[in-house]
Write an enzyme that holds these catalytic residues in place. Structure first.
Site, PDB file in Angstrom:
ATOM      1  N   LEU A 110      -0.119  -4.061  -0.235  1.00 31.78           N
ATOM      2  CA  LEU A 110      -0.216  -4.800   1.352  1.00 31.78           C
ATOM      3  C   LEU A 110      -1.335  -4.199   1.315  1.00 31.78           C
ATOM      4  O   LEU A 110      -0.839  -3.128   2.217  1.00 31.78           O
ATOM      5  CB  LEU A 110       0.594  -4.975   2.120  1.00 31.78           C
ATOM      6  CG  LEU A 110       1.365  -6.568   1.486  1.00 31.78           C
ATOM      7  CD1 LEU A 110       2.401  -6.526   2.596  1.00 31.78           C
ATOM      8  CD2 LEU A 110       1.025  -7.485   0.327  1.00 31.78           C
ATOM      9  N   GLY A 155       4.023  -3.848  -2.679  1.00 35.01           N
ATOM     10  CA  GLY A 155       2.802  -5.622  -2.909  1.00 35.01           C
ATOM     11  C   GLY A 155       2.091  -4.814  -4.198  1.00 35.01           C
ATOM     12  O   GLY A 155       2.185  -6.040  -5.561  1.00 35.01           O
ATOM     13  N   ASN A 179       9.726  -0.204  -2.424  1.00 36.51           N
ATOM     14  CA  ASN A 179       9.852   1.159  -1.900  1.00 36.51           C
ATOM     15  C   ASN A 179       9.758   0.384  -0.837  1.00 36.51           C
ATOM     16  O   ASN A 179       9.990   1.722   0.679  1.00 36.51           O
ATOM     17  CB  ASN A 179       8.554   2.946  -2.498  1.00 36.51           C
ATOM     18  CG  ASN A 179       7.200   1.604  -2.218  1.00 36.51           C
ATOM     19  OD1 ASN A 179       6.919   1.102  -1.866  1.00 36.51           O
ATOM     20  ND2 ASN A 179       6.586   3.154  -1.777  1.00 36.51           N
ATOM     21  N   GLU A 180       9.336   0.141  -0.609  1.00 38.70           N
ATOM     22  CA  GLU A 180      10.032  -1.215   0.991  1.00 38.70           C
ATOM     23  C   GLU A 180      10.205  -0.224   1.908  1.00 38.70           C
ATOM     24  O   GLU A 180      10.446  -0.378   3.296  1.00 38.70           O
ATOM     25  CB  GLU A 180       9.473  -2.869   1.377  1.00 38.70           C
ATOM     26  CG  GLU A 180       8.557  -3.367   0.525  1.00 38.70           C
ATOM     27  CD  GLU A 180       7.952  -3.388  -0.575  1.00 38.70           C
ATOM     28  OE1 GLU A 180       9.081  -2.302  -1.423  1.00 38.70           O
ATOM     29  OE2 GLU A 180       7.318  -4.103  -0.797  1.00 38.70           O
TER      30      GLU A 180
HETATM   31  C1  LIG Z   1       2.346  -7.634  10.781  1.00 34.51           C
HETATM   32  C2  LIG Z   1       2.817  -7.995   9.905  1.00 34.51           C
HETATM   33  C3  LIG Z   1       1.354  -9.086   9.413  1.00 34.51           C
HETATM   34  C4  LIG Z   1       2.875 -10.980   8.854  1.00 34.51           C
HETATM   35  C5  LIG Z   1       3.180  -9.963   7.329  1.00 34.51           C
HETATM   36  C6  LIG Z   1       4.554 -10.336   7.943  1.00 34.51           C
HETATM   37  C7  LIG Z   1       6.142  -9.425   7.589  1.00 34.51           C
HETATM   38  C8  LIG Z   1       5.888  -8.249   6.633  1.00 34.51           C
HETATM   39  C9  LIG Z   1       7.306  -8.077   6.535  1.00 34.51           C
HETATM   40  C10 LIG Z   1       7.642  -7.558   5.568  1.00 34.51           C
HETATM   41  C11 LIG Z   1       6.467  -6.754   4.788  1.00 34.51           C
HETATM   42  C12 LIG Z   1       6.858  -6.459   3.408  1.00 34.51           C
HETATM   43  C13 LIG Z   1       6.210  -6.183   1.789  1.00 34.51           C
HETATM   44  C14 LIG Z   1       5.216  -5.118   2.902  1.00 34.51           C
HETATM   45  C15 LIG Z   1       4.468  -4.679   1.015  1.00 34.51           C
HETATM   46  C16 LIG Z   1       3.481  -3.614   1.940  1.00 34.51           C
HETATM   47  O1  LIG Z   1       3.423  -3.620   0.184  1.00 34.51           O
HETATM   48  S1  LIG Z   1       3.405  -2.655   1.782  1.00 34.51           S
HETATM   49  C17 LIG Z   1       2.081  -1.284   2.137  1.00 34.51           C
HETATM   50  C18 LIG Z   1       2.561  -0.126   1.100  1.00 34.51           C
HETATM   51  N1  LIG Z   1       1.911   0.845   0.111  1.00 34.51           N
HETATM   52  C19 LIG Z   1       2.229   1.495   0.483  1.00 34.51           C
HETATM   53  O2  LIG Z   1       2.780   2.259   1.121  1.00 34.51           O
HETATM   54  C20 LIG Z   1       0.939   2.724  -0.228  1.00 34.51           C
HETATM   55  C21 LIG Z   1       0.598   3.582   0.321  1.00 34.51           C
HETATM   56  N2  LIG Z   1      -0.522   4.440  -1.002  1.00 34.51           N
HETATM   57  C22 LIG Z   1      -0.073   5.751  -1.182  1.00 34.51           C
HETATM   58  O3  LIG Z   1       1.007   5.517  -1.711  1.00 34.51           O
HETATM   59  C23 LIG Z   1      -1.051   5.789  -2.009  1.00 34.51           C
HETATM   60  O4  LIG Z   1      -2.754   6.209  -1.317  1.00 34.51           O
HETATM   61  C24 LIG Z   1      -1.295   6.034  -3.450  1.00 34.51           C
HETATM   62  C25 LIG Z   1      -1.571   4.268  -3.612  1.00 34.51           C
HETATM   63  C26 LIG Z   1      -0.523   6.056  -4.224  1.00 34.51           C
HETATM   64  C27 LIG Z   1      -2.760   6.453  -4.106  1.00 34.51           C
HETATM   65  O5  LIG Z   1      -3.071   7.815  -4.205  1.00 34.51           O
HETATM   66  P1  LIG Z   1      -4.190   8.387  -3.153  1.00 34.51           P
HETATM   67  O6  LIG Z   1      -4.402   8.492  -5.461  1.00 34.51           O
HETATM   68  O7  LIG Z   1      -3.431  10.203  -3.069  1.00 34.51           O
HETATM   69  O8  LIG Z   1      -4.821   8.171  -2.286  1.00 34.51           O
HETATM   70  P2  LIG Z   1      -5.043   8.739  -0.484  1.00 34.51           P
HETATM   71  O9  LIG Z   1      -2.873   8.351  -0.715  1.00 34.51           O
HETATM   72  O10 LIG Z   1      -5.817  10.062  -0.837  1.00 34.51           O
HETATM   73  O11 LIG Z   1      -5.403   6.893  -0.334  1.00 34.51           O
HETATM   74  C28 LIG Z   1      -6.670   7.159  -0.521  1.00 34.51           C
HETATM   75  C29 LIG Z   1      -7.367   5.878   0.714  1.00 34.51           C
HETATM   76  O12 LIG Z   1      -6.552   4.748   0.149  1.00 34.51           O
HETATM   77  C30 LIG Z   1      -5.959   4.506   1.918  1.00 34.51           C
HETATM   78  N3  LIG Z   1      -4.958   3.945   1.102  1.00 34.51           N
HETATM   79  C31 LIG Z   1      -3.374   3.939   0.381  1.00 34.51           C
HETATM   80  N4  LIG Z   1      -2.393   2.777   0.201  1.00 34.51           N
HETATM   81  C32 LIG Z   1      -3.541   1.575   1.968  1.00 34.51           C
HETATM   82  C33 LIG Z   1      -2.388   0.720   1.615  1.00 34.51           C
HETATM   83  N5  LIG Z   1      -1.455  -0.045   1.470  1.00 34.51           N
HETATM   84  N6  LIG Z   1      -3.262   0.221   2.790  1.00 34.51           N
HETATM   85  C34 LIG Z   1      -4.822   0.681   2.939  1.00 34.51           C
HETATM   86  N7  LIG Z   1      -5.020   1.205   3.147  1.00 34.51           N
HETATM   87  C35 LIG Z   1      -4.419   2.948   2.054  1.00 34.51           C
HETATM   88  C36 LIG Z   1      -5.518   5.559   2.436  1.00 34.51           C
HETATM   89  O13 LIG Z   1      -5.301   6.014   3.500  1.00 34.51           O
HETATM   90  C37 LIG Z   1      -6.661   7.008   1.944  1.00 34.51           C
HETATM   91  O14 LIG Z   1      -7.842   6.145   2.535  1.00 34.51           O
HETATM   92  P3  LIG Z   1      -8.581   7.269   3.699  1.00 34.51           P
HETATM   93  O15 LIG Z   1      -9.145   8.357   2.479  1.00 34.51           O
HETATM   94  O16 LIG Z   1      -7.787   8.188   4.473  1.00 34.51           O
HETATM   95  O17 LIG Z   1      -9.705   6.528   4.466  1.00 34.51           O
END
Ligand SMILES: CCCCC/C=C\C/C=C\CCC/C=C/C(=O)SCCNC(=O)CCNC(=O)[C@H](O)C(C)(C)COP(=O)(O)OP(=O)(O)OC[C@H]1O[C@@H](n2cnc3c(N)ncnc32)[C@H](O)[C@@H]1OP(=O)(O)O
Length: 263
Positions: A110, A155, A179-180
């Site tokens: 997400l 997600g 991994n939430e």
């Molecule tokens: C208020 C809620 C709304 C209503 C919802 C209601 C209820 C919700 C309740 C529960 C929801 C639970 C379910 C949740 C599910 C999810 O999927 S939550 C998201 C989880 N994902 C992550 O945490 C992923 C985090 N990212 C990473 O681990 C790494 O970025 C990677 C994907 C392994 C890639 O690594 P790498 O190649 O080294 O790249 P970078 O880390 O440098 O990232 C590049 C840029 O991308 C941005 N980014 C990474 N992940 C996300 C993301 N998920 N969303 C948006 N942006 C992301 C990162 O910030 C970097 O950006 P910049 O270059 O710094 O600008």
């Protein structure tokens, strides 16, 4: 049970999908070619999704292209669901391979920016789009294969889990998992159910409570993915696997699943 849930999602939760489910797209033995010939291909593209359809095999490749990490933003999810609905409506399409155009990433899950500082209305719309994506994929009447050519946390892992089969690149640097918990969130019950249906209760408990991200070899050992192949073989293997699945006559690739027949 996973397949049963797929059908429940299809027949009970979505009226439109239920109507689509009336038509069998798995009828008859066919000799299918795994390779796409140029004159038999058609492509449609939105800004974040590329769909390439091979009319001779009925196999579509849906490629996610939402840089930098294929995060599931509202726009992306909307385009994704529309693309899948179009394929669902195309009676010639029998199988969909889901993959990523980005190096090293299948999907980062997400889009975190969609959940930060947004209005309740926006959050509601976003959450609905997440559910719609899952319903369409898990409830699809097509065979779905995830060609996981990069990391796929949270997600992103759910997307892969919602497919019928998962083939992952055997790169030890890539990880996948729900991994939430590690992010301070509890995975919703339908994330949990999708995982339980894939890896079983105990593995799912450990996975969710500890918020485990599995390396590709560990993901295979746990049953989170079905097959590891060299990175440059992920798509071709998905295509060959799809051909095998589509050669199963009738709807038996879905209907003869032991988890369904024992229910
Ligand atoms: C208020 C809620 C709304 C209503 C919802 C209601 C209820 C919700 C309740 C529960 C929801 C639970 C379910 C949740 C599910 C999810 O999927 S939550 C998201 C989880 N994902 C992550 O945490 C992923 C985090 N990212 C990473 O681990 C790494 O970025 C990677 C994907 C392994 C890639 O690594 P790498 O190649 O080294 O790249 P970078 O880390 O440098 O990232 C590049 C840029 O991308 C941005 N980014 C990474 N992940 C996300 C993301 N998920 N969303 C948006 N942006 C992301 C990162 O910030 C970097 O950006 P910049 O270059 O710094 O600008």
């Amino acid at each position: 049970m996973a397949t049963l849930l797929k059908h429940s999602a299809k027949y009970a939760l979505s009226g439109r999908l239920a109507r689509l489910g009336v038509h069998s797209r798995h009828g008859g033995l066919q000799c299918l070619q795994p390779r796409l010939l140029p004159h038999q291909r058609s492509a449609s593209t939105s800004s974040k999704i590329l769909v390439e359809m091979d009319d001779s095999t009925g196999i579509a490749v849906l490629t996610m292209k939402n840089p930098p990490v294929n995060s599931l933003s509202l726009d992306f999810l909307t385009e994704f669901s529309i693309s899948l609905e179009k394929l669902e409506l195309d009676r010639g399409c029998r199988g969909v391979i889901l993959t990523s155009a980005l190096p090293k990433i299948f999907s980062a899950g997400l889009d975190i920016m969609e959940m930060y500082g947004k209005s309740p209305e926006h959050c509601g719309e976003f959450w609905k789009a997440v559910q719609e994506m899952w319903l369409r994929l898990y409830g699809s009447s097509m065979i779905t294969i995830a060609a996981i050519n990069g990391s796929s946390p949270a997600g992103g892992c759910l997307m892969a889990l919602a497919c019928d089969y998962r083939i992952m690149a055997e790169n030890p640097k890539y990880s996948i998992g729900l991994n939430e918990t590690q992010l301070g969130i509890v995975a919703p019950f339908w994330f949990k159910d999708t995982l339980v249906n894939t890896v079983g209760n105990r593995a799912a408990e450990l996975s969710l409570q500890l918020g485990l991200l599995y390396s590709a070899p560990d993901a295979l050992r746990t049953g989170l993915v079905d097959l590891l192949v060299p990175e440059d073989k992920v798509l071709s293997t998905a295509s060959q696997t799809m051909t095998q699945w589509l050669a199963i006559p009738g709807e038996n690739a879905i209907g003869s699943n032991p988890r369904v027949s024992s229910s």
